[in-house]
Structures are given as C-alpha cells and as structure tokens.
Scaffold this motif. Structure first.
Motif, PDB file in Angstrom:
ATOM      1  N   ASN A 336       0.863  -1.182   0.000  1.00 53.24           N
ATOM      2  CA  ASN A 336       0.000   0.000   0.000  1.00 53.24           C
ATOM      3  C   ASN A 336       0.897   1.229   0.000  1.00 53.24           C
ATOM      4  OD1 ASN A 336      -1.484   2.288   0.781  1.00 53.24           O
ATOM      5  ND2 ASN A 336      -2.971   1.078   1.910  1.00 53.24           N
ATOM      6  N   PRO A 337       1.072   1.881  -1.163  1.00 52.64           N
ATOM      7  CA  PRO A 337       1.985   3.024  -1.253  1.00 52.64           C
ATOM      8  C   PRO A 337       1.282   4.379  -1.137  1.00 52.64           C
ATOM      9  CG  PRO A 337       1.385   2.340  -3.442  1.00 52.64           C
ATOM     10  CD  PRO A 337       0.562   1.488  -2.491  1.00 52.64           C
ATOM     11  N   ALA A 338       0.063   4.424  -0.565  1.00 53.34           N
ATOM     12  CA  ALA A 338      -0.734   5.654  -0.545  1.00 53.34           C
ATOM     13  C   ALA A 338       0.035   6.815   0.080  1.00 53.34           C
ATOM     14  CB  ALA A 338      -2.034   5.427   0.223  1.00 53.34           C
ATOM     15  N   LEU A 339      -0.180   8.011  -0.440  1.00 51.15           N
ATOM     16  CA  LEU A 339       0.438   9.192   0.160  1.00 51.15           C
ATOM     17  C   LEU A 339      -0.045   9.375   1.588  1.00 51.15           C
ATOM     18  CD1 LEU A 339       0.196  11.576  -2.903  1.00 51.15           C
ATOM     19  CD2 LEU A 339       2.254  10.469  -2.012  1.00 51.15           C
ATOM     20  N   ASN A 340      -1.296   9.057   1.819  1.00 52.54           N
ATOM     21  CA  ASN A 340      -1.833   8.989   3.178  1.00 52.54           C
ATOM     22  C   ASN A 340      -2.961   7.971   3.176  1.00 52.54           C
ATOM     23  OD1 ASN A 340      -4.206  10.053   5.140  1.00 52.54           O
ATOM     24  ND2 ASN A 340      -2.190  10.390   6.065  1.00 52.54           N
ATOM     25  N   GLU A 341      -2.978   7.105   4.180  1.00 49.49           N
ATOM     26  CA  GLU A 341      -4.027   6.103   4.321  1.00 49.49           C
ATOM     27  C   GLU A 341      -4.706   6.331   5.661  1.00 49.49           C
ATOM     28  OE1 GLU A 341      -6.586   3.906   3.222  1.00 49.49           O
ATOM     29  OE2 GLU A 341      -4.877   3.543   1.886  1.00 49.49           O
ATOM     30  N   PRO A 342      -5.929   6.911   5.667  1.00 47.13           N
ATOM     31  CA  PRO A 342      -6.570   7.213   6.951  1.00 47.13           C
ATOM     32  C   PRO A 342      -6.659   6.016   7.882  1.00 47.13           C
ATOM     33  CG  PRO A 342      -7.764   8.267   5.170  1.00 47.13           C
ATOM     34  CD  PRO A 342      -6.724   7.395   4.528  1.00 47.13           C
ATOM     35  N   PHE A 343      -6.938   4.840   7.334  1.00 46.85           N
ATOM     36  CA  PHE A 343      -6.893   3.643   8.168  1.00 46.85           C
ATOM     37  C   PHE A 343      -6.193   2.514   7.428  1.00 46.85           C
ATOM     38  CE2 PHE A 343      -8.730  -0.335   9.863  1.00 46.85           C
ATOM     39  CZ  PHE A 343      -8.064  -0.301  11.071  1.00 46.85           C
ATOM     40  N   GLY A 344      -6.885   1.839   6.509  1.00 46.45           N
ATOM     41  CA  GLY A 344      -6.254   0.777   5.746  1.00 46.45           C
ATOM     42  C   GLY A 344      -6.895  -0.581   5.940  1.00 46.45           C
ATOM     43  N   LEU A 345      -8.190  -0.700   5.610  1.00 42.75           N
ATOM     44  CA  LEU A 345      -8.873  -1.982   5.767  1.00 42.75           C
ATOM     45  C   LEU A 345      -8.256  -3.069   4.887  1.00 42.75           C
ATOM     46  CD1 LEU A 345     -12.634  -0.934   5.958  1.00 42.75           C
ATOM     47  CD2 LEU A 345     -11.227  -1.848   7.795  1.00 42.75           C
ATOM     48  N   THR A 346      -7.794  -2.691   3.703  1.00 43.04           N
ATOM     49  CA  THR A 346      -7.196  -3.705   2.836  1.00 43.04           C
ATOM     50  C   THR A 346      -5.924  -4.284   3.455  1.00 43.04           C
ATOM     51  OG1 THR A 346      -6.035  -1.979   1.587  1.00 43.04           O
ATOM     52  CG2 THR A 346      -8.149  -2.767   0.706  1.00 43.04           C
ATOM     53  N   LEU A 347      -5.232  -3.491   4.259  1.00 45.88           N
ATOM     54  CA  LEU A 347      -4.045  -4.008   4.943  1.00 45.88           C
ATOM     55  C   LEU A 347      -4.422  -5.133   5.903  1.00 45.88           C
ATOM     56  CD1 LEU A 347      -2.207  -0.675   5.781  1.00 45.88           C
ATOM     57  CD2 LEU A 347      -1.600  -2.311   4.011  1.00 45.88           C
ATOM     58  N   LEU A 348      -5.512  -4.939   6.637  1.00 50.19           N
ATOM     59  CA  LEU A 348      -5.969  -5.969   7.568  1.00 50.19           C
ATOM     60  C   LEU A 348      -6.425  -7.218   6.815  1.00 50.19           C
ATOM     61  CD1 LEU A 348      -8.003  -3.904  10.174  1.00 50.19           C
ATOM     62  CD2 LEU A 348      -5.707  -4.837  10.406  1.00 50.19           C
ATOM     63  N   GLU A 349      -7.154  -7.020   5.727  1.00 48.18           N
ATOM     64  CA  GLU A 349      -7.634  -8.160   4.944  1.00 48.18           C
ATOM     65  C   GLU A 349      -6.468  -8.976   4.399  1.00 48.18           C
ATOM     66  OE1 GLU A 349     -11.603  -5.768   3.337  1.00 48.18           O
ATOM     67  OE2 GLU A 349      -9.946  -6.250   1.974  1.00 48.18           O
ATOM     68  N   ALA A 350      -5.514  -8.281   3.787  1.00 47.54           N
ATOM     69  CA  ALA A 350      -4.369  -8.972   3.206  1.00 47.54           C
ATOM     70  C   ALA A 350      -3.556  -9.681   4.284  1.00 47.54           C
ATOM     71  CB  ALA A 350      -3.489  -7.970   2.451  1.00 47.54           C
ATOM     72  N   SER A 351      -3.402  -9.018   5.423  1.00 48.32           N
ATOM     73  CA  SER A 351      -2.635  -9.608   6.514  1.00 48.32           C
ATOM     74  C   SER A 351      -3.334 -10.842   7.068  1.00 48.32           C
ATOM     75  CB  SER A 351      -2.446  -8.563   7.612  1.00 48.32           C
ATOM     76  OG  SER A 351      -1.473  -8.958   8.529  1.00 48.32           O
ATOM     77  N   ALA A 352      -4.650 -10.764   7.235  1.00 50.63           N
ATOM     78  CA  ALA A 352      -5.400 -11.930   7.709  1.00 50.63           C
ATOM     79  C   ALA A 352      -5.308 -13.084   6.718  1.00 50.63           C
ATOM     80  CB  ALA A 352      -6.856 -11.558   7.951  1.00 50.63           C
ATOM     81  N   ALA A 353      -5.179 -12.761   5.439  1.00 49.16           N
ATOM     82  CA  ALA A 353      -5.062 -13.797   4.409  1.00 49.16           C
ATOM     83  C   ALA A 353      -3.667 -14.411   4.343  1.00 49.16           C
ATOM     84  CB  ALA A 353      -5.431 -13.215   3.046  1.00 49.16           C
ATOM     85  N   GLY A 354      -2.724 -13.876   5.142  1.00 46.05           N
ATOM     86  CA  GLY A 354      -1.398 -14.471   5.205  1.00 46.05           C
ATOM     87  C   GLY A 354      -0.328 -13.752   4.424  1.00 46.05           C
ATOM     88  N   LEU A 355      -0.568 -12.470   4.090  1.00 44.90           N
ATOM     89  CA  LEU A 355       0.413 -11.709   3.325  1.00 44.90           C
ATOM     90  C   LEU A 355       1.151 -10.709   4.212  1.00 44.90           C
ATOM     91  CD1 LEU A 355      -1.656 -10.871   0.118  1.00 44.90           C
ATOM     92  CD2 LEU A 355       0.178 -12.554   0.336  1.00 44.90           C
ATOM     93  N   PRO A 356       2.476 -10.686   4.172  1.00 42.77           N
ATOM     94  CA  PRO A 356       3.209  -9.591   4.810  1.00 42.77           C
ATOM     95  C   PRO A 356       2.880  -8.265   4.124  1.00 42.77           C
ATOM     96  CG  PRO A 356       4.671 -11.427   4.296  1.00 42.77           C
ATOM     97  CD  PRO A 356       3.375 -11.679   3.575  1.00 42.77           C
TER      98      PRO A 356
END
Length: 684
Positions: A336-356
């Motif tokens: 996730n290279p966003a200039l700013n990410e207010p939260f980041g739900l996709t980060l949680l989803e990807a992490s739960a799926a087993g992705l660093p």
C-alpha cells in the motif's frame, strides 16, 4: 437508541457495492455498512437509518430507489436534493441545504426522532449541523479523509483549488460543532487533525475499524481469478507484489510501478499485480482515475514491464479473498503506497489472508503494523525505499514468517463487535452524561501500564471498588499520548478518568461536563511552554551517540522521545547543560528516554491538579511502577508502589516514604489507598 447516519458521497446501496465505480465510491462505504451491521447486533439499539442522496441516470437505477431495507433494524433512505444527477464530492456543497431541508421533513414524519446523528465526511456534517440547528439533535463526526491532508499532498497547487478550500472550511465547522469526533488511527487524531484551528484533542476518540477477517483468513485461490491475473504474466508462479486500490492520485500507485520499474532485482524476484478498481473505458472513469490509469500504463510501457505486471480491468467484491489467496499461494506480499491512508482496511484483509505488508508510513498503517508486527513501513514518496522493503521481506524467510504470524493477530485486534461496543458506550454516555466531581474530597492518580492495567482480574476489582468511592476524583498519569492512553483505557474498560495527565506530565486534560470529552488545561500548557525551546533541545541532541529517536507519533509539542540506556541518559543531561538548554530528562524501563520542559513531570502535573481542586496534600494518592513515575511518587506524601514494580523503584532515594504494596497492578493501588486512609484516620 435510534441512530441516523448521513453519508452523501459515492454510490451507496445495501449490498454488492461496486467499489471504484466512481472516484467517491470507496472505503468509507464499506466502513459504514460494516459499522451499522455490527451496531444492529446490540439489543439496546432499536433502529438504524442511513440517509443518502437519491439521484437518477448514471451510474444506474438502484440509486433512485427511495427506501432499501438492509436488515430488520437497518434501512437505507434516499432523499432528493437540488440536483437530480450524481454529484462528486467536489460538487456536493451545492446539495447540502436542500438535502438538509428534506431530511428535517423526513425526521418530522417519523414516530420519534433519532437520538443522535453520525455524519460521514464534511458535507454530511454540514447537513447534520443544519439539522441540529432546527431540531437540537447532537451529532458525531467521522471525516474518513481530510482536505488539509490532500492540500499538503498537492503543495502549491492547492492554493488555486476553491473546492478544496470550501471542503476545509466545512471540516473546520464540523470539528467545532460535533459532540464527538471519531478517528481511525492515532495519526489521524494527533497529526492530521492538528492542522485545524478547531482542533481539540479531547473531543476526538480513536476507534479502529474492524473487518470481517475470518473470510480472508480462510480464503482459497479460485481458478477464474488466477486466470484473470496469470494471463498478463510470462512467469505467473513467481511471488506476487499485490496492490488493491482505486486508481486515484492519493493512492500513489504510480510510485509502486516506478519502484518496480527501477529495480531489476525486484523484477527478477517477483511479479507486480495491480487491482486498480473496475473499468470499461478509461476515458469514462470518474475524477482523476482516468489520469491515474494513463500514468500507470505509460510507466509500464516506459519501463517495458510487459509480462511482469498484471492489471485486470475488473474484479468483483466477492473475488477479493481469492485475490489475496493468489498472492499468498505464490509467497507474495501486499503493498500500500498511498500518500496517506486514513486507516487501511485492505491491509488488515491482506494480513489476515497471510500476506506480509509494505505500507505507507502516513496514517493508519502506523497503528496496524505497531499492533500486529505484520510488515514494514516506508516513505511513499521514495520508490527506492518501497523496492528495498519488498526485497527485504522476500529475501529474509524469518522476517517473512514473523509478518505472517503478526497477521494472524489482526482479527483479534480489529474486530467490528469490539468497535461497536466502544462506540455505543460513547454514544450512550453522550445521551446520559455522568459529569465529573465538581468538588472532590480526595484525588487518586495512577500510572496506566503495569499499574492500572496489566491484570484483567485486578482491573475488574478496581472498577467495582472505584464505583463505591464517593468524593474521590480519579485520574491517570502516563507516558502515553492522550489518544494512546484513552484507547487502552477504553479497550480495557477502565473507569473513565476525570483527569488525564499524559506525555510524561507535559499535557493535562480535564473531563467535560458531558462526561465523555476532555478539554486541555490552558494554564498548564502556558506553564510548561515557558522557557521551552523544543527545536533548540532537539538540535543540541542531534548527533549524540546511542540516542535513537522514537517514532514520529511519540514526539509531542512539549516532549521529545528517544531510546537510550542509562549511560545515554547521563550523556543527554550533560549535553543539555553544556548547550545551555533547560529541560527535564526522564529515563525508564532501561530504554525509554523523554526530554520535557523543565516545569513538566508527572509530579508537578499532579500538584497542579491538586491546587486546581483546592485539595490539601494529604488528600492526594499516587501510584506507579517504573522510573517515569519517580517524580510523581517523590512529590506526593501518599505514594504507592505496586508489587510488580521495575527500575529498582522501591529502593530509589527519595521514595522511602512510599508504601510498597504486596499486591500487583490495580489491586496494589487499592491496597495502598486503604493503607494511607487508615493512617489518616489514626491521625485524627
């Protein structure tokens, strides 16, 4: 409780939302629908209504349906406004007054009015303000993203953007009017909002969103999803660098393509997969999405990345778990290279799926990575840093495994049911305030970590004990920031403090009459500001060996925080004396080193609060466990050291008057208060 949510932006419907259909159909809709679904499970919530705009024509007929039932408690209501057509967020200001009039009329037709309004984005807050003027209904505000953050990204170009100036003005009004502001991360609460004139930290609460992470943890690849990606790639079995975001400028997908294109090593090691929304014709994309997609395609061509980059035109919401599973099966990671990410739900989803994760260091990812230990943070404006972080995770099996293990913690840390429980506690407190004691007879102030919290059973006993203490004002004194302290107190269901002494005594906040929000102590702020040269102190310590700055969120206006051992602490004191800089240096737990204004400490802060309440010294009890509590314990006669203390606290000079409890954590606090109360009773 009847809660009315207002959300005007994007294409909102009760299910099967087409994310990326327009530039404004994004994560805030997912947030809202998940929040109301979790809220509806509370038996104390009778009705939830989501009010949005009704519009005709493109993007489709669903958005002209006046009412949509989502569940037995939740309904979606679409109301007309001045324009019958879809409006982007930049044009939404023209719809505010007409929508507010129709919303007031709708409320008047209901069997009873909402107890509270929750506004999502500044335009909805403008509507809520007009409704509050007419009907007196309080409102809560969630910004989701902020105009000042966007202005900072645009730089000088922002000066010629009247829509952005109008949005920022609406946000200022929302911050000034809202009964409570809900933020998703400490970065949002402490950094992003801080640029606003109406900023008052004590009226903001950090409530991280949840996510339905179970379905991502159980995700499996699907042949059709694999095929849609693999058809772009010469070697589809290589690890995947996956990005999943709408192609808008602030998501900064172009920087990821540059990072990949400028690193032959990364190209040899992995494929890049860009799931950039849903599109048919690029020219028909909304807002800046068309320009962003063209930038991506030009960069792919410029670096000749054909066969190494996949960029499918479309994906369905139900495909997302399988997309993560595709990357996991190939030993990949999520970027996730966003200039700013207010939260980041996709980060949680990807992490739960087993992705660093490799994620932007601006916004919510700070909290996610700190909480879960599931990835690396990078400067999103530095393509070489993005590439280096990706390579490091791919090339270090131990780090990769640690990030995967951290992702497994995400489901427990970010849960919608937990979010809804804290959210409803705050709403109910706003509707039925329990004001602070105006004239307390005694004051108890204790440290948080390893003193008040650290043992759930002891805190439960303390909670019941506190409820029986008439005339006792309760406060905390901590090295944490206000929002960090408030988050852990609410997560642990601690009694709500009347006084918050935070950032190692450099900040004080007092509970407001509504029993929920807090106001900064202006007199204390003026006192600690005197003779404090933050920039001069920082410059004096800039090249000191062994002194390592803590993260940006730990730095405050009246506190500089570092890592360093005891010898480094002595060197800091000596350096400041030689430089002629007056400051208070606090060292604790063998590694944390805080540099404060000379007037600031937990001890002086407690004494300031005591004087504010007009209490004698004998009416004050303090409790702590570590080195950063020394000043507080030394300064007060009724000092309690809990049994689980550290930093050799009980044997330190100046603390011989302290009571060392036999019990640990919050039980030790109760024991110590009882000891000193018996002493007072014996003395008559």
């Amino acid at each position: 409780m009847f809660v009315l949510h207002i959300a005007l932006q994007g294409c909102l419907r009760g299910g099967e939302v087409v994310f990326g259909l327009t530039a404004d159909t994004g994560g805030h809709i997912r947030y809202l629908l998940d929040l109301v679904a979790a809220s509806s499970q509370d038996v104390g919530v009778d009705r939830i209504v989501v009010a949005t705009r009704l519009f005709h024509g493109a993007p489709g007929p669903d958005y002209a349906v006046p009412e949509e039932r989502i569940s037995d408690k939740v309904e979606l209501v679409r109301l007309a406004s001045a324009s019958p057509a879809y409006r982007s967020k930049e044009a939404m200001h023209a719809e505010v007054e007409s929508f507010a009039r129709n919303l007031v009329a709708w409320i008047a037709a209901q069997p009873r009015p909402p107890d509270l309004i929750h506004a999502h984005y500044a335009d909805a807050a403008s509507v809520a303000g007009l409704v509050a003027d007419r009907l007196g209904i309080p409102f809560v505000f969630t910004a989701h993203s902020l105009g000042r953050v966007k202005a900072a990204m645009l730089g000088p170009a922002a000066a010629g953007c009247p829509d952005l100036a109008r949005r920022i003005a609406a946000e200022e009004a929302a911050l000034a009017r809202a009964s409570l502001v809900i933020a998703s991360s400490r970065d949002e609460a402490e950094v992003q909002y801080a640029g606003y004139a109406a900023y008052e930290p004590g009226r903001i609460r950090v409530l991280p969103p949840g996510s339905d992470l179970a379905r991502f943890a159980a995700a499996e690849p699907r042949p059709q999803v694999d095929a849609a990606i693999d058809r772009f790639l010469h070697d589809p079995g290589k690890p995947t660098l996956l990005a999943l975001a709408r192609p808008v400028a602030r998501k900064n997908l172009g920087a990821l393509v540059r990072a990949y294109g400028e690193s032959p090593e990364l190209q040899a090691r992995a494929n890049l997969v860009l799931m950039a929304g849903t599109r048919e014709d690029i020219d028909a994309l909304d807002g800046d999405m068309a320009g962003t997609m063209r930038e991506i395609l030009v960069l792919i061509d410029c670096y000749d990345l054909y066969g190494r980059v996949a960029y499918p035109k479309t994906h369905r919401p139900e495909d997302v778990p399988a997309i993560y599973a595709h990357a996991r099966a190939r030993g990949g990671l999520f970027v996730n290279p966003a200039l700013n990410e207010p939260f980041g739900l996709t980060l949680l989803e990807a992490s739960a799926a087993g992705l660093p994760l490799v994620a932007t260091d601006s916004g919510g990812p700070n909290d996610i990575v700190e909480t879960c230990g599931n990835g690396l943070l990078v400067d999103p404006r530095a393509p070489e840093a993005i590439a280096a972080a990706c390579l490091r995770i791919l090339d270090e099996p131990g780090l990769y495994a640690a990030c995967v293990a951290g992702g497994a913690r995400a489901a427990a840390a970010y849960d919608w049911d937990r979010h809804a429980a804290r959210y409803h506690t705050l709403l109910r407190a706003l509707l039925a305030p329990e004001p602070p004691l105006a004239t307390p007879r005694q004051l108890l102030v204790c440290d948080i970590d390893n003193t008040l919290v650290g043992c759930a059973a002891a805190l439960g006993i303390f909670r019941r004990w506190r409820s029986r203490q008439a005339g006792l004002a309760f406060g905390v004194a901590t090295g944490r920031s206000f929002h960090s302290a408030m988050a852990i107190l609410e997560q642990q269901e601690s009694p709500r403090p009347q006084v918050m002494i935070t950032s190692v005594g450099s900040e004080i906040h007092h509970l407001d009459a509504n029993g929920v929000t807090y106001t900064a102590d202006a007199a204390w702020r003026a006192r600690v500001s005197a003779d404090w040269d933050r920039d001069g102190v920082r410059a004096a310590l800039a090249d000191l060996d062994g002194l390592v700055p803590q993260g940006s969120l730990e730095q405050r206006g009246h506190k500089l925080s570092y890592f360093g051992d005891a010898a480094t602490a002595q060197a800091v004191r000596a350096r400041l004396v030689r430089a002629g800089r007056r400051a208070n240096v606090i060292h604790s737990h063998g590694r944390y080193l805080d540099v404060l204004p000379v007037a600031a400490s937990k001890g002086t802060a407690v004494d300031h609060v005591r004087a504010r309440y007009g209490l004698p010294e004998r009416a004050v009890f303090v409790a702590g466990d570590s080195g950063n509590d020394v000043e507080m314990l030394r300064a007060q006669g009724h000092a309690i050291i809990v049994a689980n203390y550290s930093d050799d606290l009980a044997s330190q000079a100046g603390l011989t008057h302290s009571y060392v409890a036999r019990a640990s954590h919050a039980r030790g606090i109760i024991e110590g208060v009882g000891h000193f109360r018996r002493m007072l009773a014996d003395a008559g």
